[in-house]
Write a protein that holds these residues in place. Structure first.
Motif, PDB file in Angstrom:
ATOM      1  N   PHE A 195      -1.371   3.629   5.248  1.00 23.51           N
ATOM      2  CA  PHE A 195      -1.690   3.866   3.789  1.00 23.51           C
ATOM      3  C   PHE A 195      -0.521   3.357   2.861  1.00 23.51           C
ATOM      4  O   PHE A 195       0.704   3.726   3.074  1.00 23.51           O
ATOM      5  CB  PHE A 195      -2.018   5.512   3.324  1.00 23.51           C
ATOM      6  N   LEU A 196      -0.778   2.853   1.845  1.00 22.61           N
ATOM      7  CA  LEU A 196       0.133   2.452   0.871  1.00 22.61           C
ATOM      8  C   LEU A 196      -0.400   2.820  -0.759  1.00 22.61           C
ATOM      9  O   LEU A 196      -1.358   2.476  -0.956  1.00 22.61           O
ATOM     10  CB  LEU A 196       0.316   0.850   0.873  1.00 22.61           C
ATOM     11  N   LYS A 197       0.707   3.263  -1.233  1.00 23.42           N
ATOM     12  CA  LYS A 197       0.432   3.697  -2.743  1.00 23.42           C
ATOM     13  C   LYS A 197       1.175   2.461  -3.538  1.00 23.42           C
ATOM     14  O   LYS A 197       2.589   2.448  -3.182  1.00 23.42           O
ATOM     15  CB  LYS A 197       1.105   5.240  -2.850  1.00 23.42           C
ATOM     16  N   LEU A 198       0.514   1.921  -4.494  1.00 21.42           N
ATOM     17  CA  LEU A 198       1.402   0.919  -5.277  1.00 21.42           C
ATOM     18  C   LEU A 198       1.770   1.444  -6.629  1.00 21.42           C
ATOM     19  O   LEU A 198       0.939   2.301  -7.259  1.00 21.42           O
ATOM     20  CB  LEU A 198       0.451  -0.325  -5.424  1.00 21.42           C
ATOM     21  N   ALA A 199       2.896   1.118  -6.984  1.00 13.28           N
ATOM     22  CA  ALA A 199       3.424   1.509  -8.300  1.00 13.28           C
ATOM     23  C   ALA A 199       2.671   0.523  -9.426  1.00 13.28           C
ATOM     24  O   ALA A 199       2.256  -0.666  -9.037  1.00 13.28           O
ATOM     25  CB  ALA A 199       4.857   1.367  -8.580  1.00 13.28           C
ATOM     26  N   GLU A 208       9.457   3.761   6.204  1.00 15.92           N
ATOM     27  CA  GLU A 208      10.801   3.893   5.495  1.00 15.92           C
ATOM     28  C   GLU A 208      11.501   2.623   4.831  1.00 15.92           C
ATOM     29  O   GLU A 208      11.956   2.731   3.997  1.00 15.92           O
ATOM     30  CB  GLU A 208      11.946   4.616   6.443  1.00 15.92           C
ATOM     31  N   THR A 209      11.233   1.590   5.469  1.00 16.69           N
ATOM     32  CA  THR A 209      11.736   0.259   5.047  1.00 16.69           C
ATOM     33  C   THR A 209      11.066  -0.349   3.922  1.00 16.69           C
ATOM     34  O   THR A 209      11.407  -1.342   3.301  1.00 16.69           O
ATOM     35  CB  THR A 209      12.145  -0.833   6.233  1.00 16.69           C
ATOM     36  N   VAL A 210       9.474  -0.394   3.705  1.00 18.68           N
ATOM     37  CA  VAL A 210       8.788  -1.219   3.045  1.00 18.68           C
ATOM     38  C   VAL A 210       8.763  -0.203   1.527  1.00 18.68           C
ATOM     39  O   VAL A 210       8.403  -0.945   0.465  1.00 18.68           O
ATOM     40  CB  VAL A 210       7.363  -1.138   3.399  1.00 18.68           C
ATOM     41  N   LYS A 211       9.244   0.991   1.389  1.00 20.09           N
ATOM     42  CA  LYS A 211       9.288   1.491  -0.016  1.00 20.09           C
ATOM     43  C   LYS A 211      10.171   0.723  -0.918  1.00 20.09           C
ATOM     44  O   LYS A 211      11.044   0.666  -0.659  1.00 20.09           O
ATOM     45  CB  LYS A 211       9.725   3.046   0.037  1.00 20.09           C
ATOM     46  N   GLY A 212       9.418   0.619  -2.030  1.00 22.22           N
ATOM     47  CA  GLY A 212      10.187   0.029  -3.120  1.00 22.22           C
ATOM     48  C   GLY A 212      10.208  -1.555  -3.086  1.00 22.22           C
ATOM     49  O   GLY A 212      10.607  -2.333  -4.014  1.00 22.22           O
ATOM     50  N   LYS A 213       9.384  -2.175  -2.057  1.00 20.80           N
ATOM     51  CA  LYS A 213       9.414  -3.799  -1.897  1.00 20.80           C
ATOM     52  C   LYS A 213       8.064  -4.227  -2.580  1.00 20.80           C
ATOM     53  O   LYS A 213       7.031  -3.535  -2.934  1.00 20.80           O
ATOM     54  CB  LYS A 213       9.201  -4.141  -0.547  1.00 20.80           C
ATOM     55  N   THR A 214       8.099  -5.520  -3.149  1.00 22.73           N
ATOM     56  CA  THR A 214       6.722  -6.091  -3.539  1.00 22.73           C
ATOM     57  C   THR A 214       6.042  -6.589  -2.365  1.00 22.73           C
ATOM     58  O   THR A 214       6.506  -6.518  -1.323  1.00 22.73           O
ATOM     59  CB  THR A 214       7.314  -7.427  -4.554  1.00 22.73           C
TER      60      THR A 214
END
Ligand code: ZN
Length: 154
Positions: free
Chosen positions: A47-51, A78-84
């Motif tokens: 699951f991904l939540k996008l900003a 843990e590592t993909v958070k904050g990434k485009t």
């Protein structure tokens, strides 16, 4: 590889395999995809939540799998958070190279810190049947980012 480094890597995999981080369903996820590795029986849903700016604000997963697939999915969240999306794809490509060859000479310098955190899984390249366990979550990440619902390790 030095034995103490091998032990440390083993410890990271066991720790994340037993106590996966972000192991939950994201009810308000913007993207999700299922991954299936029939070779080993690993199944997971990512699951991904996008900003608003498109960056990954939150990532989580659920599923059942071996310690390697679970640890890889846990480290992924843990590592993909904050990434485009582009950065996440680049990280995914780099990780798959690491899992298949044990090194990543073409990895972007910008991803050095993330790749270091994923290094414990580099040992799977010695066990070709386990490479699919390690890369399943990353195939699933690509599927979710591309708007696909299913990913397979095949
Ligand atoms: Zn597996």
């Amino acid at each position: 590889m030095f034995d103490d480094l091998r032990d440390l890597y083993q410890e990271v995999i066991l720790d994340h395999g037993r106590k996966p981080r972000n192991f939950r369903r994201l009810e308000d996820a913007d993207r999700s995809a299922r991954g299936d590795n029939p070779m080993c029986g690993d199944r997971l849903e990512l699951f991904l939540k996008l900003a608003p700016d498109g960056r990954i604000a939150d990532a989580a997963f659920q599923g059942r799998g071996c310690a390697i697939s679970t640890a890889s999915a846990s480290l992924l969240t843990e590592t993909v958070k904050g990434k485009t999306a582009a950065e996440a794809h680049a990280l995914s490509d780099s990780f798959r190279e690491l899992a298949m060859t044990g090194t990543c000479p073409h990895c972007q310098a910008a991803l050095e810190e993330e790749m270091e955190r994923l290094q414990p899984l580099s040992g799977v390249h010695e066990f070709p049947s386990r490479v699919k366990c390690a890369t399943l979550a990353w195939h699933t990440l690509n599927a979710a980012l591309d708007g696909a619902k299913e990913a397979s390790s095949e």
